[in-house]
Design an enzyme around this catalytic site. Structure first.
Site, PDB file in Angstrom:
ATOM      1  N   GLU A   1     109.816  23.817  74.121  1.00 56.44           N
ATOM      2  CA  GLU A   1     110.447  24.398  73.181  1.00 56.44           C
ATOM      3  C   GLU A   1     108.938  23.862  72.217  1.00 56.44           C
ATOM      4  O   GLU A   1     109.125  23.141  71.770  1.00 56.44           O
ATOM      5  CB  GLU A   1     111.860  23.052  72.752  1.00 56.44           C
ATOM      6  CG  GLU A   1     113.009  23.033  74.391  1.00 56.44           C
ATOM      7  CD  GLU A   1     113.848  22.541  74.141  1.00 56.44           C
ATOM      8  OE1 GLU A   1     114.344  21.919  72.926  1.00 56.44           O
ATOM      9  OE2 GLU A   1     114.302  22.019  74.735  1.00 56.44           O
TER      10      GLU A   1
ATOM     11  N   HIS B   1     128.845  19.646  73.153  1.00 57.46           N
ATOM     12  CA  HIS B   1     128.140  20.418  72.284  1.00 57.46           C
ATOM     13  C   HIS B   1     127.526  21.624  73.404  1.00 57.46           C
ATOM     14  O   HIS B   1     127.177  21.327  74.888  1.00 57.46           O
ATOM     15  CB  HIS B   1     127.025  20.051  71.897  1.00 57.46           C
ATOM     16  CG  HIS B   1     125.927  20.707  71.151  1.00 57.46           C
ATOM     17  ND1 HIS B   1     124.691  21.620  71.675  1.00 57.46           N
ATOM     18  CD2 HIS B   1     126.092  20.939  69.890  1.00 57.46           C
ATOM     19  CE1 HIS B   1     124.472  22.032  70.439  1.00 57.46           C
ATOM     20  NE2 HIS B   1     124.561  21.224  69.451  1.00 57.46           N
TER      21      HIS B   1
END
Length: 433
Positions: free
Chosen positions: A337, A288
């Site tokens: 985040e 990923h």
């Protein structure tokens, strides 16, 4: 595929361009910015979004040719009704997640409905970001500008018509809008109510990221950013002009509309972008890739490669990696985040993360796919499949994001968020590889 641009409004295409637009023919001066007498008896005014001596590639400024100059206003007075304070709450290193915020019960326009969620900067500092969730159920009858920062609007419910000094934008969920610091605008609802997210960027203006070895095409392509064409209002009668200054609302009363720009040229402009046009990049072999490949816009710092703020999306995409744990991996991050969800589900969370909701993972907070997602990803027979009907996003910043007092006291704060990882089993067996 994506839909065509609405035929009702015209736009100028491109990002970082030196645009020019006029609502009346010949309203733009030729060969100079500030003639002794501007066409049509207009006033020339400069709106600077960066310092005069920035490099040309980063310079943001626009010349406005307007019916009345912005200086024509009385004294601003502090409004009795102030926005919810963005005062930061108690320090916490914990992972946080919120369910969707309810719509207001009382009549609430766009600037009344901001709920401060997290921030990492005081408004007077030229760096950092403050993040809000907006909710509204009536159109604005006043005009607003934000002296504290550039605004990135991410609608989750309800279409918006944004009348700005440079023209009109219409945005809907799965589109975004960016309003430069100090630009006057009015938000009108095209549906009964609206909700979404706001990133207030106190730092360098947003721009599209460099592509590096990706090449000259990909991610958010410049031609898909749309800036309005000149449109002016010529009205008489009282109009309230509100500004946000160091987190407070101050207002004065004008006897004309401040959205009276007949022509303009420059690079300090509002714009919209359809997230469905994002050219997603991903692996066609294994593993990923880092989520930086999903960056739509970035506000840089003086440290090369470290962002003041990134706006990142997780759009529909094909998953084809071989012999790979396909969800976003478990992670501890130097960056902070804040995530939101516009539609569908996020591929790292099976439950609990809903459209209109939000989550915060601070610096070095361990996070990753929940137990249910992890179990499926480890045991599934891998075949190409498409993650569809989804749009999650992230505001990522290099400075620590602290939740506001309102966010920590919100009934929508999920007390059991940590439990989504609680059932992750230990599958370690030293005798079996």
């Amino acid at each position: 595929m994506t839909r065509d641009t609405s035929p009702q409004l015209q736009y100028l295409s491109g990002f970082g361009n030196e645009f020019a637009s006029e609502a009346l023919p010949g309203a733009l001066p030729v060969g100079q910015n500030s003639p002794q007498k501007a066409p049509y008896g207009l006033y020339a005014e400069l709106l600077s979004g960066t310092a005069f001596t920035m490099t040309r590639s980063e310079l943001r400024r626009t010349w406005l040719y307007r019916i009345r100059p912005s200086a024509l206003h009385p004294r601003f007075e502090r409004l009795e009704r102030q926005p919810l304070t963005g005062a930061l709450g108690a320090i916490t290193p914990n992972r946080l997640r919120w369910s969707p915020q309810p719509m207001p019960a009382e009549p609430t326009d766009f600037i009344e409905g901001w709920l401060p969620m997290v921030a990492n900067s005081a408004s007077e500092k030229p760096a950092g970001v403050s993040i809000y969730i907006y909710r509204a159920n009536r159109s604005m009858e006043r005009v607003f500008f934000n002296a504290d920062g550039e605004l990135l609007l991410v609608p989750e419910q309800g279409r918006l018509r944004i009348a700005t000094e440079l023209g009109v934008l219409e945005v809907e969920p799965l589109e975004i809008a960016v309003i430069p610091r100090g630009m006057k605008f009015r938000v009108e609802l095209l549906d009964d109510q609206a909700r979404g997210y706001i990133a207030e960027n106190h730092g360098a203006p947003l721009r599209i990221p460099d592509l590096g070895p990706i090449g000259s095409n990909g991610l958010a392509n410049p031609r898909d950013f749309l800036t309005p064409v000149a449109h002016y209002e010529e009205t008489s009668g009282p109009v309230q002009l509100v500004q946000k200054f160091l987190g407070e609302h101050w207002a004065c009363e004008l006897q004309h509309s401040p959205l009276d720009v007949v022509a303009w040229h420059g690079s300090n402009v509002p714009y919209k972008y359809d997230l469905r046009r994002f050219n997603t990049i991903g692996t066609v072999s294994f593993d990923h890739p880092d989520p930086s490949i999903f960056t739509v816009l970035t506000s840089p710092t003086s440290v090369h490669g470290m962002a003041n703020m990134d706006f990142v999306i997780f759009p529909p995409r094909w998953m084809v990696a071989e012999n790979t744990f396909r969800p976003p991996w478990f992670h501890r991050n130097l960056m902070n985040e804040f995530m939101g969800l516009i539609q569908g589900a996020y591929d790292a969370k099976a439950e609990g993360f809903l459209p209109g909701g939000a989550s915060l993972h601070g610096v070095m907070s361990a996070h990753g796919p929940d137990a249910e997602t992890c179990d499926k990803a480890i045991s599934v027979d891998l075949a190409p499949h498409k993650i569809d009907n989804t749009m999650a996003f992230m505001f990522e910043t290099s400075q620590v994001l602290r939740p506001s007092r309102q966010a920590l006291e919100s009934p929508q704060l999920q007390a059991d968020y940590d439990s989504c990882w609680a059932t992750l089993p230990s599958t370690f067996n030293p005798n079996r590889r």
